[in-house]
Design an enzyme around this catalytic site. Structure first.
Site, PDB file in Angstrom:
ATOM      1  NE  ARG A  79      -0.631  18.561  -9.512  1.00 52.71           N
ATOM      2  CZ  ARG A  79      -0.522  19.256  -8.117  1.00 52.71           C
ATOM      3  NH1 ARG A  79      -0.941  19.186  -7.202  1.00 52.71           N
ATOM      4  NH2 ARG A  79       0.615  20.238  -8.318  1.00 52.71           N
ATOM      5  CB  THR A 100     -11.457  18.590  -2.176  1.00 52.67           C
ATOM      6  OG1 THR A 100      -9.990  18.443  -1.398  1.00 52.67           O
ATOM      7  CG2 THR A 100     -11.581  20.051  -2.664  1.00 52.67           C
ATOM      8  CE  LYS A 139     -11.555  14.809   0.989  1.00 55.93           C
ATOM      9  NZ  LYS A 139     -10.380  14.075   1.146  1.00 55.93           N
ATOM     10  CG  ASP A 158      -9.573   9.917  -0.095  1.00 53.40           C
ATOM     11  OD1 ASP A 158      -9.488  10.014  -1.408  1.00 53.40           O
ATOM     12  OD2 ASP A 158     -10.170  10.668   0.858  1.00 53.40           O
ATOM     13  N   GLY A 190       0.365   9.296  11.537  1.00 54.71           N
ATOM     14  CA  GLY A 190      -0.545  10.435  11.551  1.00 54.71           C
ATOM     15  C   GLY A 190      -1.827   9.715  12.029  1.00 54.71           C
ATOM     16  CB  ALA A 191      -4.235  10.295  14.365  1.00 57.75           C
ATOM     17  N   GLY A 192      -5.196  11.962  11.321  1.00 56.19           N
ATOM     18  CA  GLY A 192      -6.024  12.902  10.703  1.00 56.19           C
ATOM     19  C   GLY A 192      -7.078  12.451   9.702  1.00 56.19           C
ATOM     20  CB  THR A 221      -1.292  14.535  19.371  1.00 56.56           C
ATOM     21  OG1 THR A 221      -0.794  15.844  18.679  1.00 56.56           O
ATOM     22  CG2 THR A 221      -1.912  15.131  20.550  1.00 56.56           C
ATOM     23  CB  ILE A 269      -0.970   9.679   1.177  1.00 52.78           C
ATOM     24  CG1 ILE A 269      -1.223  10.697   2.196  1.00 52.78           C
ATOM     25  CG2 ILE A 269      -1.159   8.255   1.829  1.00 52.78           C
ATOM     26  CD1 ILE A 269      -2.510  10.828   2.782  1.00 52.78           C
ATOM     27  CE1 TYR A 302      -1.869  14.317  -4.070  1.00 55.97           C
ATOM     28  CE2 TYR A 302      -0.556  15.445  -5.707  1.00 55.97           C
ATOM     29  CZ  TYR A 302      -1.502  15.283  -4.710  1.00 55.97           C
ATOM     30  OH  TYR A 302      -2.739  15.936  -4.986  1.00 55.97           O
TER      31      TYR A 302
HETATM   32  P1  ATR Z   1      -5.578  15.313   7.067  1.00 56.79           P
HETATM   33  O1  ATR Z   1      -7.067  15.391   7.209  1.00 56.79           O
HETATM   34  O2  ATR Z   1      -5.182  15.837   5.790  1.00 56.79           O
HETATM   35  O3  ATR Z   1      -4.871  14.131   7.241  1.00 56.79           O
HETATM   36  P2  ATR Z   1      -5.292  16.541   9.625  1.00 56.79           P
HETATM   37  O4  ATR Z   1      -6.439  16.116  10.147  1.00 56.79           O
HETATM   38  O5  ATR Z   1      -4.817  17.898   9.824  1.00 56.79           O
HETATM   39  O6  ATR Z   1      -4.942  16.538   7.967  1.00 56.79           O
HETATM   40  O7  ATR Z   1      -4.180  15.631  10.297  1.00 56.79           O
HETATM   41  C1  ATR Z   1      -2.703  16.131   9.954  1.00 56.79           C
HETATM   42  C2  ATR Z   1      -1.663  15.040  10.581  1.00 56.79           C
HETATM   43  O8  ATR Z   1      -0.322  15.397  10.320  1.00 56.79           O
HETATM   44  C3  ATR Z   1      -2.013  14.705  12.022  1.00 56.79           C
HETATM   45  O9  ATR Z   1      -1.885  13.476  12.441  1.00 56.79           O
HETATM   46  C4  ATR Z   1      -0.805  15.683  12.464  1.00 56.79           C
HETATM   47  O10 ATR Z   1      -0.563  15.290  14.089  1.00 56.79           O
HETATM   48  P3  ATR Z   1      -1.313  15.978  15.071  1.00 56.79           P
HETATM   49  O11 ATR Z   1      -2.366  14.985  15.327  1.00 56.79           O
HETATM   50  O12 ATR Z   1      -0.314  15.703  16.368  1.00 56.79           O
HETATM   51  O13 ATR Z   1      -1.441  17.372  14.899  1.00 56.79           O
HETATM   52  C5  ATR Z   1       0.197  15.478  11.593  1.00 56.79           C
HETATM   53  N1  ATR Z   1       1.436  16.450  11.489  1.00 56.79           N
HETATM   54  C6  ATR Z   1       1.411  17.661  11.141  1.00 56.79           C
HETATM   55  N2  ATR Z   1       2.578  18.172  11.044  1.00 56.79           N
HETATM   56  C7  ATR Z   1       3.409  17.452  11.807  1.00 56.79           C
HETATM   57  C8  ATR Z   1       4.559  17.273  12.187  1.00 56.79           C
HETATM   58  N3  ATR Z   1       5.360  18.329  12.100  1.00 56.79           N
HETATM   59  N4  ATR Z   1       5.135  16.166  12.669  1.00 56.79           N
HETATM   60  C9  ATR Z   1       4.645  15.158  12.945  1.00 56.79           C
HETATM   61  N5  ATR Z   1       3.149  14.966  12.685  1.00 56.79           N
HETATM   62  C10 ATR Z   1       2.659  16.260  11.993  1.00 56.79           C
END
Ligand code: ATR
Length: 281
Positions: free
Chosen positions: A18, A64, A68, A108, A134-136, A160, A224, A226
């Site tokens: 977008r 994107t 990145k 970001d 989350g931790a991605g 995880t 985050i 949307y």
């Molecule tokens: P991004 O870079 O967009 O943050 P990513 O690195 O793939 O994407 O991270 C996705 C996040 O969503 C991770 O924290 C993932 O948890 P895991 O590290 O355990 O994989 C989390 N996530 C994805 N699907 C999930 C679900 N169904 N329930 C809980 N957490 C989820």
């Protein structure tokens, strides 16, 4: 001849971005002779693409998925404040004695904070602890941003556990706690802010058993994700009477520093822009 400043957004694929809508709106609004083009760039072609900034063909652009992290590796100069995120989403020209170099930054983090500053003014006054779900990649920027504003702990809870702990140690050592989603209930009572950075919420998916009811009644919940604008998490928070902020504003605000770097005008995130983008969700 009018010199048109050209900017880009690169990804692989790039169809759903977008960003062209956002930057196109600002270009028009400010009467700037410029362009902002979506370009599909395969991973192997990224190093050569950056040469098109060095040659002056582009003033810069956005990066994107999946580029990145590679962009962070490849730039000539790194923004000091966001270097630790090891992922850049914004590239611009950096003039040097030898010619044009490529400068990279991650906006970001700025976008996340600016959205809360606009939608929930005062959100960080007396803010003690925050939970990041989350931790991605997205969690890295959010956790680093929160570390600048919380007085207490940034609590990174991930499906995880290991990944949550690793991110906590890496991004906010001494100020962060890593854990699993199962720790939410125990930490909720003294948490004032919850941020979802996972993909949960897209396509109406929801967390199982996330005890939002254990948060203080004054807590703020933000997402985050949307699409949809009101995720099940935000809907649940609203139903409990908690304050909420949706994720669209982060997308809009992260675009501000790039536009300013490329076109020399700091644009504003207005209700008009928001409505324009909201209509495409
Ligand atoms: P991004 O870079 O967009 O943050 P990513 O690195 O793939 O994407 O991270 C996705 C996040 O969503 C991770 O924290 C993932 O948890 P895991 O590290 O355990 O994989 C989390 N996530 C994805 N699907 C999930 C679900 N169904 N329930 C809980 N957490 C989820």
């Amino acid at each position: 001849m009018i010199h048109v400043k050209r900017a880009f957004v690169i990804g692989y694929p790039i169809k759903h971005s977008r960003s062209p809508l956002i930057h196109g709106h600002w270009l028009e609004r400010h009467g700037i002779a410029g362009s902002y083009e979506p370009i599909e760039v395969a991973p192997d072609d990224l190093p050569a693409f950056l040469d098109r900034i060095r040659s002056g063909e582009f003033v810069g652009g956005n990066v994107t998925v999946p580029h990145k992290e590679a962009a962070w590796e490849l730039v000539d100069f790194r923004d000091l404040e966001t270097d630790g995120l090891k992922a850049f989403n914004t590239l611009s020209q950096q003039p040097t004695a030898d010619g044009i170099a490529v400068y990279g930054q991650n906006t970001d983090l700025y976008g996340f904070l600016a959205n809360l500053d606009q939608q929930a003014p005062g959100w960080d006054e007396g803010l003690e602890n925050a939970i990041v779900l989350g931790a991605g990649g997205a969690a890295r920027a959010v956790a680093a941003g929160l570390a600048l504003r919380v007085n207490g702990q940034v609590r990174i809870l991930n499906r995880t556990r290991d990944r949550g702990e690793a991110l906590a140690a890496d991004i906010v050592p001494r100020r962060a706690l890593g854990g699993s989603l199962e720790d939410f209930a125990a930490l909720a009572p003294d948490t004032q802010l919850v941020v979802n950075t996972t993909t949960v919420g897209m396509h109406g998916t929801r967390f199982d058993d996330l005890r939002l009811d254990l948060l203080p009644k004054t807590a703020l919940v933000t997402d985050i994700v949307y699409v949809p604008l009101v995720t099940p998490l935000l809907a649940d928070a609203k139903a409990l009477g908690l304050r909420t902020v949706d994720g669209l504003g982060m997308l809009l605000h992260q675009a501000v520093p790039g536009f300013e770097a490329w076109f020399g005008v700091r644009p504003e995130v207005t209700p008009e822009l928001r409505a324009l983008v909201e209509a495409t969700l």
